[in-house]
Scaffold this motif. Structure first.
Motif, PDB file in Angstrom:
ATOM      1  N   GLN A 106       0.824  -1.205   0.000  1.00  6.96           N
ATOM      2  CA  GLN A 106       0.000   0.000   0.000  1.00  6.96           C
ATOM      3  C   GLN A 106       0.860   1.257   0.000  1.00  6.96           C
ATOM      4  N   GLU A 107       1.989   1.160   0.691  1.00  9.55           N
ATOM      5  CA  GLU A 107       2.871   2.322   0.849  1.00  9.55           C
ATOM      6  C   GLU A 107       3.737   2.580  -0.378  1.00  9.55           C
ATOM      7  N   ALA A 108       4.224   1.519  -1.011  1.00 14.84           N
ATOM      8  CA  ALA A 108       5.215   1.689  -2.088  1.00 14.84           C
ATOM      9  C   ALA A 108       4.978   0.706  -3.230  1.00 14.84           C
ATOM     10  N   PRO A 109       3.830   0.781  -3.906  1.00 13.97           N
ATOM     11  CA  PRO A 109       3.582  -0.155  -5.017  1.00 13.97           C
ATOM     12  C   PRO A 109       4.536   0.088  -6.178  1.00 13.97           C
ATOM     13  N   THR A 110       4.750  -0.919  -6.983  1.00 13.91           N
ATOM     14  CA  THR A 110       5.608  -0.885  -8.177  1.00 13.91           C
ATOM     15  C   THR A 110       6.971  -0.253  -7.899  1.00 13.91           C
ATOM     16  N   SER A 111       7.610  -0.678  -6.815  1.00 10.43           N
ATOM     17  CA  SER A 111       8.888  -0.075  -6.414  1.00 10.43           C
ATOM     18  C   SER A 111      10.097  -0.971  -6.601  1.00 10.43           C
ATOM     19  N   PHE A 112       9.889  -2.265  -6.901  1.00 11.01           N
ATOM     20  CA  PHE A 112      11.006  -3.204  -6.891  1.00 11.01           C
ATOM     21  C   PHE A 112      11.162  -3.950  -8.215  1.00 11.01           C
ATOM     22  N   ASP A 113      12.417  -4.170  -8.584  1.00 10.97           N
ATOM     23  CA  ASP A 113      12.727  -4.963  -9.773  1.00 10.97           C
ATOM     24  C   ASP A 113      12.558  -6.455  -9.495  1.00 10.97           C
ATOM     25  N   VAL A 114      12.869  -6.841  -8.263  1.00 12.91           N
ATOM     26  CA  VAL A 114      12.823  -8.252  -7.856  1.00 12.91           C
ATOM     27  C   VAL A 114      12.204  -8.345  -6.464  1.00 12.91           C
ATOM     28  N   VAL A 115      11.310  -9.307  -6.284  1.00 12.26           N
ATOM     29  CA  VAL A 115      10.770  -9.627  -4.961  1.00 12.26           C
ATOM     30  C   VAL A 115      11.018 -11.110  -4.704  1.00 12.26           C
ATOM     31  N   THR A 116      11.600 -11.428  -3.560  1.00  7.29           N
ATOM     32  CA  THR A 116      11.794 -12.824  -3.164  1.00  7.29           C
ATOM     33  C   THR A 116      10.952 -13.115  -1.933  1.00  7.29           C
ATOM     34  N   CYS A 117      10.391 -14.307  -1.895  1.00  7.32           N
ATOM     35  CA  CYS A 117       9.588 -14.743  -0.750  1.00  7.32           C
ATOM     36  C   CYS A 117       9.870 -16.231  -0.567  1.00  7.32           C
ATOM     37  N   MET A 118      10.889 -16.540   0.206  1.00  6.25           N
ATOM     38  CA  MET A 118      11.412 -17.898   0.306  1.00  6.25           C
ATOM     39  C   MET A 118      11.118 -18.532   1.668  1.00  6.25           C
ATOM     40  N   GLU A 119      10.609 -19.761   1.634  1.00 11.88           N
ATOM     41  CA  GLU A 119      10.329 -20.510   2.859  1.00 11.88           C
ATOM     42  C   GLU A 119       9.504 -19.691   3.849  1.00 11.88           C
ATOM     43  N   MET A 120       8.531 -18.951   3.325  1.00 10.24           N
ATOM     44  CA  MET A 120       7.716 -18.087   4.175  1.00 10.24           C
ATOM     45  C   MET A 120       6.221 -18.348   4.037  1.00 10.24           C
ATOM     46  N   LEU A 121       5.769 -18.681   2.827  1.00 13.95           N
ATOM     47  CA  LEU A 121       4.334 -18.810   2.572  1.00 13.95           C
ATOM     48  C   LEU A 121       3.671 -19.877   3.434  1.00 13.95           C
ATOM     49  N   GLU A 122       4.422 -20.937   3.773  1.00 13.96           N
ATOM     50  CA  GLU A 122       3.852 -22.018   4.577  1.00 13.96           C
ATOM     51  C   GLU A 122       3.758 -21.670   6.059  1.00 13.96           C
ATOM     52  N   HIS A 123       4.089 -20.424   6.404  1.00  8.81           N
ATOM     53  CA  HIS A 123       4.036 -20.010   7.802  1.00  8.81           C
ATOM     54  C   HIS A 123       3.001 -18.913   8.064  1.00  8.81           C
ATOM     55  N   VAL A 124       2.232 -18.508   7.046  1.00 10.96           N
ATOM     56  CA  VAL A 124       1.266 -17.419   7.232  1.00 10.96           C
ATOM     57  C   VAL A 124      -0.159 -17.936   7.068  1.00 10.96           C
ATOM     58  N   PRO A 125      -1.131 -17.269   7.699  1.00 11.76           N
ATOM     59  CA  PRO A 125      -2.527 -17.701   7.587  1.00 11.76           C
ATOM     60  C   PRO A 125      -3.086 -17.582   6.169  1.00 11.76           C
ATOM     61  N   ASP A 126      -2.667 -16.551   5.415  1.00 10.67           N
ATOM     62  CA  ASP A 126      -3.236 -16.291   4.097  1.00 10.67           C
ATOM     63  C   ASP A 126      -2.128 -16.093   3.062  1.00 10.67           C
ATOM     64  N   PRO A 127      -1.582 -17.172   2.525  1.00 10.19           N
ATOM     65  CA  PRO A 127      -0.490 -17.039   1.552  1.00 10.19           C
ATOM     66  C   PRO A 127      -0.896 -16.295   0.287  1.00 10.19           C
TER      67      PRO A 127
END
Length: 237
Positions: free
Chosen positions: A112-133
């Motif tokens: 919400q604060e900084a949309p379209t700000s990054f060339d690359v986003v990594t999300c590793m070994e994290m999705l299986e630990h949150v309520p809403d992946p």
């Protein structure tokens, strides 16, 4: 932290309790240290990191963030586990890692604060630990610049992954602390790919990660039955 943050307090407490061990290559996070070169090389094959603006979602103690910064990227690592972030910041100071910073914020809030700000986003070994992946995937997509890349890794959900990732890794081999993973939170590749497409991402590549407990060697393959990685892009405008 608001009540609606997409995080499980028990998960945050679990990783905060181990925060001081993040950079012990022979400790509880040894598997992350062992697979990090594989992850880093795989990301770089798709999008060379030098000069890129990179976001590492669920960065923990900064193992991947640190190595991406040392590959020439400008890296922001975010997490909601305060103790792990303090460890990441301290390590960056001690190791004099350039171009890396850390922040305690949810990926949804940052989107919400900084949309379209990054060339690359990594999300590793994290999705299986949150309520809403799916919420995390959507936020990652929003944070990407058009033409940017998002990389995910998680664990498949099937009997084989239960045996290897929980029974084997946590209870027999002791590679991870007991209780690290919950089988119900594992994510099948088709589910993750669908979440990515729903978020406007194009799936480019999927690879499995294999492990030999005798040789302690990891490698990438086409077998996505347990651990797997997904490379996606946000279409250029």
């Amino acid at each position: 932290m608001t009540e609606n943050v997409n995080a499980d307090p028990a998960e945050l407490a679990k990783f905060s309790e181990l925060a001081h061990r993040w950079w012990d290559a022979d400790g509880e996070f040894r598997p992350l240290h062992q697979i990090n070169p594989l992850r880093l090389d795989w990301i770089g094959q798709h999008r060379p990191l030098a000069g890129q603006c990179v976001l590492d979602v669920g960065c923990g103690g900064g193992i991947l963030s640190d190595s991406m910064a040392r590959s020439g990227a400008d890296v922001l690592g975010i997490d909601l586990a305060s103790k792990a972030l303090r460890v990441a910041k301290l390590h960056a100071l001690e190791a004099q890692t350039p171009r890396v910073r850390y922040r305690e914020i949810s990926v949804e809030a940052l989107a919400q604060e900084a949309p379209t700000s990054f060339d690359v986003v990594t999300c590793m070994e994290m999705l299986e630990h949150v309520p809403d992946p799916q919420s995390v995937v959507k936020a990652c997509a929003l944070l990407l610049k058009p033409g940017g890349w998002a990389f995910f890794s998680t664990i498949n959900r099937n009997p084989k992954s239960f045996v290897q990732a929980i029974v084997g890794a946590e209870y027999i081999l002791g590679m991870l602390p007991r209780g690290t993973h919950e089988y119900a939170k594992f994510i099948q590749p088709s589910e993750l790919a669908a979440a990515c497409r729903s978020a406007g991402l194009t799936v480019v590549d999927m690879r499995g990660m294999q492990y030999n407990p005798i040789t302690a060697r990891y490698w990438l393959s086409s077998d996505t039955s347990v651990n797997y990685l997904l490379a996606t892009t946000r279409p250029a405008a």
